[in-house]
Scaffold this active site. Structure first.
Site, PDB file in Angstrom:
ATOM      1  N   ASP A  16     -29.170   7.626   7.810  1.00  9.52           N
ATOM      2  CA  ASP A  16     -29.101   9.084   7.951  1.00  9.52           C
ATOM      3  C   ASP A  16     -28.112   9.689   6.956  1.00  9.52           C
ATOM      4  OD1 ASP A  16     -29.841  11.486   9.082  1.00  9.52           O
ATOM      5  OD2 ASP A  16     -28.320  11.400  10.672  1.00  9.52           O
ATOM      6  N   ASN A  64     -39.661  13.167  12.903  1.00 10.83           N
ATOM      7  CA  ASN A  64     -39.532  13.688  11.538  1.00 10.83           C
ATOM      8  C   ASN A  64     -40.753  14.495  11.074  1.00 10.83           C
ATOM      9  OD1 ASN A  64     -37.581  10.838  10.413  1.00 10.83           O
ATOM     10  ND2 ASN A  64     -36.856  12.869  11.006  1.00 10.83           N
ATOM     11  N   GLU A 203     -24.442  -4.335  19.229  1.00  5.85           N
ATOM     12  CA  GLU A 203     -23.162  -3.741  18.817  1.00  5.85           C
ATOM     13  C   GLU A 203     -23.455  -2.554  17.899  1.00  5.85           C
ATOM     14  OE1 GLU A 203     -20.169  -4.670  19.883  1.00  5.85           O
ATOM     15  OE2 GLU A 203     -21.146  -6.195  21.121  1.00  5.85           O
TER      16      GLU A 203
HETATM   17  C1  IPE Z   1     -32.958   9.539  12.300  1.00  8.00           C
HETATM   18  O1  IPE Z   1     -32.461  10.565  11.519  1.00  8.00           O
HETATM   19  C2  IPE Z   1     -34.282   9.075  11.753  1.00  8.00           C
HETATM   20  C3  IPE Z   1     -34.233   8.343  10.509  1.00  8.00           C
HETATM   21  C4  IPE Z   1     -33.157   7.974   9.890  1.00  8.00           C
HETATM   22  C5  IPE Z   1     -35.516   7.992   9.948  1.00  8.00           C
HETATM   23  P1  IPE Z   1     -32.713  12.092  11.890  1.00  8.00           P
HETATM   24  O2  IPE Z   1     -32.007  12.918  10.900  1.00  8.00           O
HETATM   25  O3  IPE Z   1     -34.175  12.342  12.028  1.00  8.00           O
HETATM   26  O4  IPE Z   1     -32.062  12.197  13.334  1.00  8.00           O
HETATM   27  P2  IPE Z   1     -31.479  13.449  14.122  1.00  8.00           P
HETATM   28  O5  IPE Z   1     -32.492  14.551  13.985  1.00  8.00           O
HETATM   29  O6  IPE Z   1     -30.191  13.807  13.485  1.00  8.00           O
HETATM   30  O7  IPE Z   1     -31.312  12.960  15.509  1.00  8.00           O
HETATM   31  C1  IPE Z   2     -32.321  10.580   6.712  1.00  6.16           C
HETATM   32  O1  IPE Z   2     -31.646  11.634   6.102  1.00  6.16           O
HETATM   33  C2  IPE Z   2     -33.707  10.397   6.147  1.00  6.16           C
HETATM   34  C3  IPE Z   2     -34.775  10.669   7.101  1.00  6.16           C
HETATM   35  C4  IPE Z   2     -34.610  11.062   8.319  1.00  6.16           C
HETATM   36  C5  IPE Z   2     -36.134  10.462   6.641  1.00  6.16           C
HETATM   37  P1  IPE Z   2     -31.795  13.130   6.588  1.00  6.16           P
HETATM   38  O2  IPE Z   2     -32.896  13.767   5.810  1.00  6.16           O
HETATM   39  O3  IPE Z   2     -31.961  13.200   8.044  1.00  6.16           O
HETATM   40  O4  IPE Z   2     -30.411  13.718   6.147  1.00  6.16           O
HETATM   41  P2  IPE Z   2     -29.504  14.738   6.948  1.00  6.16           P
HETATM   42  O5  IPE Z   2     -29.276  14.148   8.300  1.00  6.16           O
HETATM   43  O6  IPE Z   2     -30.243  16.021   7.009  1.00  6.16           O
HETATM   44  O7  IPE Z   2     -28.255  14.817   6.157  1.00  6.16           O
HETATM   45 MG    MG Z   3     -30.627  13.329   9.577  1.00  2.00          MG
END
Ligand code: IPE
Ligand code: IPE
Ligand code: MG
Length: 238
Positions: A16, A64, A203
């Site tokens: 993330d 997503n 963990e």
């Molecule tokens: C979790 O990240 C999903 C992936 C890394 C693929 P998100 O950005 O989608 O999660 P939330 O929305 O912060 O919970």
């Molecule tokens: C994780 O990065 C990638 C996916 C969820 C596909 P994000 O796109 O969620 O990045 P943030 O959380 O908005 O920074």
């Molecule tokens: Mg994210």
């Protein structure tokens, strides 16, 4: 009980923070995703070198799909490019690629490239690289429950045969061991519907570092912390 000092054999990562990484630098979110693909390459290579049994990466969640169409398209394109470009590296490193999630709901071209990469690496005997794509932890459990119900109705299994062990066999990857270590980058303290069944005793290690910045040194830091943990599984210290 697991002694301290052991390395994890299965690591799962919630990758993330791509968007925030880009935003901090004044870039479009896409740049973060693109740079994140570099982290995937480096971390996969490092984990394979360490002879991990499995690395499971959360690449696209069921939730997503709520993102703008444009971002979804770019993510799918990146995924497709990754599957094509990394085939050689995957085979050179003796990695076997698998996937969990509702794969049949992904765009057809992505499904095709995924199938080719999986087929081409299926006889490799090293680390398993499992991509969670269109994955949702609750859906995985619901899908398993449906399949079990069907088999009970058909008389293939009895009610008494439904145990934790049989339930596990109905999950997306029936022979997968539970992750020993779950890493989340980007600093948020939540599991976002990832591997709900499988992480019951995993963990957890959360780092504020965003995924595009997460490289070998951060992995080492996570492993060091893991080796300090004492896993009791409800038992007591000897
Ligand atoms: C979790 O990240 C999903 C992936 C890394 C693929 P998100 O950005 O989608 O999660 P939330 O929305 O912060 O919970
Ligand atoms: C994780 O990065 C990638 C996916 C969820 C596909 P994000 O796109 O969620 O990045 P943030 O959380 O908005 O920074
Ligand atoms: Mg994210």
């Amino acid at each position: 009980m697991t002694e301290k000092g052991h390395l994890p054999s299965h690591i799962a990562i919630i990758m993330d923070g791509n968007g925030r990484w880009a935003k901090h630098r004044g870039f479009a979110r896409f740049r973060g995703h693109r740079e994140g693909a570099e982290s995937v390459r480096e971390i996969t290579r490092e984990c394979a070198k360490k002879h991990l049994k499995q690395l499971t990466l959360y690449a696209f969640s069921q939730e997503n799909w709520k993102r703008p169409q444009r971002e979804i398209k770019l993510l799918m394109k990146l995924l497709k490019d990754f599957l094509i470009k990394e085939r050689k590296e995957i085979n050179d490193n003796n990695i076997r690629m698998t996937a969990i999630g509702r794969i049949s709901e992904l765009p057809e071209d992505v499904q095709r490239e995924l199938a080719i990469t999986m087929e081409g690496s299926k006889n490799n005997t090293g680390m398993v690289l499992c991509l969670a794509l269109n994955y949702g932890g609750r859906t995985e459990i619901v899908d398993a429950a449906r399949e079990i119900a069907k088999n009970v109705r058909n008389g293939k299994i009895s009610l008494e045969e439904i145990t934790e062990d049989t339930f596990k066999k109905y999950l997306y990857m029936s022979n997968m061991s539970d992750p020993d270590l779950l890493i989340r980058t980007g600093g948020d303290m939540r599991v976002s519907n990832f591997l709900l069944w499988e992480i019951s005793y995993t963990e957890i290690w959360v780092t504020p570092v965003c995924w595009p910045d997460f490289r070998k040194a951060h992995l080492e830091e996570a492993l060091k912390e893991y080796t300090r943990r004492e896993r009791r599984f409800g038992g007591l210290r000897e």
